[in-house]
Design a protein around this motif. Structure first.
Motif, PDB file in Angstrom:
ATOM      1  N   ASP A 142       0.849  -1.175   0.025  1.00 29.27           N
ATOM      2  CA  ASP A 142      -0.163  -0.014   0.004  1.00 29.27           C
ATOM      3  C   ASP A 142       0.891   1.240   0.051  1.00 29.27           C
ATOM      4  O   ASP A 142       0.522   2.238  -0.867  1.00 29.27           O
ATOM      5  N   VAL A 143       1.911   0.922   0.831  1.00 23.40           N
ATOM      6  CA  VAL A 143       2.748   2.331   0.831  1.00 23.40           C
ATOM      7  C   VAL A 143       4.111   1.932   1.055  1.00 23.40           C
ATOM      8  O   VAL A 143       4.533   0.817   1.582  1.00 23.40           O
ATOM      9  N   ILE A 144       5.217   2.740   0.392  1.00 26.81           N
ATOM     10  CA  ILE A 144       6.700   2.317   0.321  1.00 26.81           C
ATOM     11  C   ILE A 144       7.415   3.453   0.845  1.00 26.81           C
ATOM     12  O   ILE A 144       7.166   4.444   0.581  1.00 26.81           O
ATOM     13  N   VAL A 145       8.616   3.094   1.547  1.00 24.99           N
ATOM     14  CA  VAL A 145       9.283   4.092   2.021  1.00 24.99           C
ATOM     15  C   VAL A 145      10.632   3.976   1.178  1.00 24.99           C
ATOM     16  O   VAL A 145      11.383   2.948   1.126  1.00 24.99           O
ATOM     17  N   ARG A 270      17.211  11.986  -0.191  1.00 26.44           N
ATOM     18  CA  ARG A 270      15.825  12.299   0.193  1.00 26.44           C
ATOM     19  C   ARG A 270      14.943  11.157   0.487  1.00 26.44           C
ATOM     20  O   ARG A 270      14.893  10.464  -0.617  1.00 26.44           O
ATOM     21  N   ILE A 271      14.513  10.878   1.817  1.00 30.75           N
ATOM     22  CA  ILE A 271      13.357   9.847   1.710  1.00 30.75           C
ATOM     23  C   ILE A 271      12.298  10.114   1.631  1.00 30.75           C
ATOM     24  O   ILE A 271      11.674  11.173   2.186  1.00 30.75           O
ATOM     25  N   ALA A 272      11.346   9.406   0.919  1.00 27.56           N
ATOM     26  CA  ALA A 272      10.010   9.810   0.761  1.00 27.56           C
ATOM     27  C   ALA A 272       8.667   8.476   0.911  1.00 27.56           C
ATOM     28  O   ALA A 272       9.331   7.489   0.935  1.00 27.56           O
ATOM     29  N   LEU A 273       7.917   8.782   0.953  1.00 24.72           N
ATOM     30  CA  LEU A 273       6.412   7.688   0.948  1.00 24.72           C
ATOM     31  C   LEU A 273       6.217   7.849  -0.452  1.00 24.72           C
ATOM     32  O   LEU A 273       6.014   8.892  -1.162  1.00 24.72           O
ATOM     33  N   ALA A 274       5.721   6.735  -0.831  1.00 29.59           N
ATOM     34  CA  ALA A 274       4.996   6.626  -2.184  1.00 29.59           C
ATOM     35  C   ALA A 274       3.919   5.584  -2.171  1.00 29.59           C
ATOM     36  O   ALA A 274       3.819   4.660  -1.374  1.00 29.59           O
ATOM     37  N   TRP A 275       2.690   6.082  -2.791  1.00 28.23           N
ATOM     38  CA  TRP A 275       1.772   5.273  -2.882  1.00 28.23           C
ATOM     39  C   TRP A 275       0.925   5.362  -4.098  1.00 28.23           C
ATOM     40  O   TRP A 275       1.189   6.442  -4.858  1.00 28.23           O
TER      41      TRP A 275
END
Lengths: 305, 305
Positions: A142-145, A270-275
């Motif tokens: 559902d979501v990835i880091v 830069r770390i992000a969330l993705a969905w």
DNA sequence: GAGGATGTATAGTTAATCACTATTGCTAAC
DNA sequence: GTTAGCAATAGTGATTAACTATACATCCTC
């Protein structure tokens, strides 16, 4: 045959009186009368014996009413499921994290998410960015880091924090006297690197492009992890570059290792969330973001939304 | 939320494509699209993630689809029940018979009904006419076998056969030499009678009205049956009047008893079927009628419809 | 990055359905 | 015979559900 029809049917079976049953259903008597007749025609069965005195249900009618009650009960369950599912913080969340973040983030993240959303268990997978992206698009996650840049059709990303890179060397190393390390100096150092597929490897190589073509002293450790590399550095096998969350000594940290920042401007990731752009549980994502930012990761700088 | 909506929902969950699902449901794509959206609005839940690439079901959507399938399955059972119940010869038939017919008719009737309608078991009650009528009107019985006259609101009757009365006397009785017996002769005979409530008692008393006022030699046997009376006649306790089906000697009958018909015109009773005018299983009644007429009841004359 | 292909959402219209009021028809009871 | 109670029917209006046509969004290709 509609659910409304079945409700009328059950009401009439209970009341045994068209007028009363209609009242209970908040409709007029003819409405209920017509609906029952329609049902009887559709099923080609007499459900009730109507007479002036009273309304009697037939044997087959009674059986069908019992079945209709079952249908209505099951249909009611749908609404209950919906009510329960309306809360984005209810139900498991499938979270993916890249290898170079998981071990440092998850121990902090998991209890924080559990505290903020107790009925949202996390199903966690660690993997390479490419694999996570695939799973995310397939719906397995559902979501990835992940680390930016990360561009995929149908996927939205949201930066969460920046994380500077650090140089990790064995205690007593010659560079230990320097407060900061110039990136160029790494070109001829015995640099220990993660295997291909790890985005962090590429990011490190970007910091000192000379290394790439140089075929110098760097060693690629396929199938390894940052932790393994750290142990190898401690034993004097070489030096390495780590993200700050993996490198900076925690209170009571490893005295066999020395950590130094780079010269300004510090390289960072830069770390992000993705969905998926279509993913409906945005509330759950907010909780994840907040839990990440609430985690005590050494050296990271939050990125405002 | 309608059953149609749920069908669309399930189809879309299977096909994961609005167009294909619509085709499978024999509706246009916008129809299905709107229906799903309506469902989502009504349940306030996102059931599917739509994107250009494909349609993904959400977790809550999957749970609701599973429940919807259950609802549709149960709803389908209604149609199956209706199909099974459409046959009037399927399912039990609650049959009432008066005491003075039951013992003579039922042994013949039951196997014949079973042969003609194997999936229509008979639930039989023997009782007085008044009790049968009450049960019939209440719906505890479906069809009853009674003697005419029988008039009740909401009840229809259909004559089945006429049955002459017979005089029963012990073998060797003085009247044995006569081929037929005049009714008037019974006025002063030691006549054994059923108790009040048995319609046959009243019918016998009608045959010789003199007896009623006369308080002659008649004895009323409360709580008794025709069979008991027959045994009493055989022991010489008196004579009696029986319907022919109960009186006429079967092959290998009782040699202690003598049966004689009345003088013409023979008194008789007319036996009929009765049911609620609203009773829908007329086919079942036809089977009962045919089975009665097919039974070898001594002396009875069918009444054409 | 423009254009095409694919697929879903929306607009606008028509037909069917549903529910209403008023009334009829039927039965049984007075 | 009349009346009362109740279900069925007639007729009408409003809602809903379906259609076709078209817009819109996204991705992929050139």
């Amino acid at each position: 045959m509609t659910l409304t029809d079945l409700r009328y049917l059950v009401a009439l079976a209970r009341e045994r009186h068209f007028g009363h049953a209609a009242e209970r259903c908040n409709v007029s008597q003819p409405t209920l009368s017509v609906a029952i007749k329609k049902l009887e025609d559709e099923l080609a069965v007499t459900l009730f014996e109507r007479s002036a005195a009273d309304v009697k249900i037939t044997d087959i009618g009674a059986r069908i009413v019992a079945q209709a009650e079952k249908v209505l009960l099951e249909a009611g369950q749908i609404k209950e499921l919906a009510t329960a599912g309306r809360d984005p913080l209810s139900g498991p969340l499938k979270l993916g994290v890249i290898y170079t973040i998981g071990p440092y983030l998850l121990p902090h993240l998991i209890p924080r998410v559990h505290a903020a959303a107790p009925s949202m268990p996390l199903l966690i997978q660690e993997n390479y960015t490419a694999r996570l992206a695939e799973s995310l698009k397939r719906g397995d996650l559902d979501v990835i880091v992940v680390a930016l840049p990360f561009e995929e059709p149908g996927i939205v990303t949201q930066a969460v924090y920046d994380e500077p890179f650090r140089v990790l060397m064995p205690a007593g190393h010659a560079w230990e006297d320097d407060d900061t390390i110039p990136a160029a100096r790494l070109a001829d150092a015995p640099l220990l690197l993660l295997g291909a597929g790890n985005c962090f490897r590429d990011q490190v190589l970007e910091v000192c492009p000379l290394c790439r073509g140089g075929e110098g002293l760097q060693r690629t450790l396929e199938g390894s992890s940052l932790e393994t590399i750290r142990h190898m550095v401690a034993t004097g096998a070489g030096i390495t570059v780590l993200p700050s969350s993996a490198a900076d000594p925690l209170p009571g940290g490893n005295s066999l290792l020395t950590v130094r920042p780079f010269d300004a401007p510090e390289p960072f990731r830069r770390i992000a969330l993705a969905w998926r752009v279509t993913y409906p549980r945005s509330g759950a994502i907010d909780v994840i973001r907040a839990a990440i930012l609430g985690s005590p990761l050494q050296g990271v700088r939050p990125v405002s939304r």
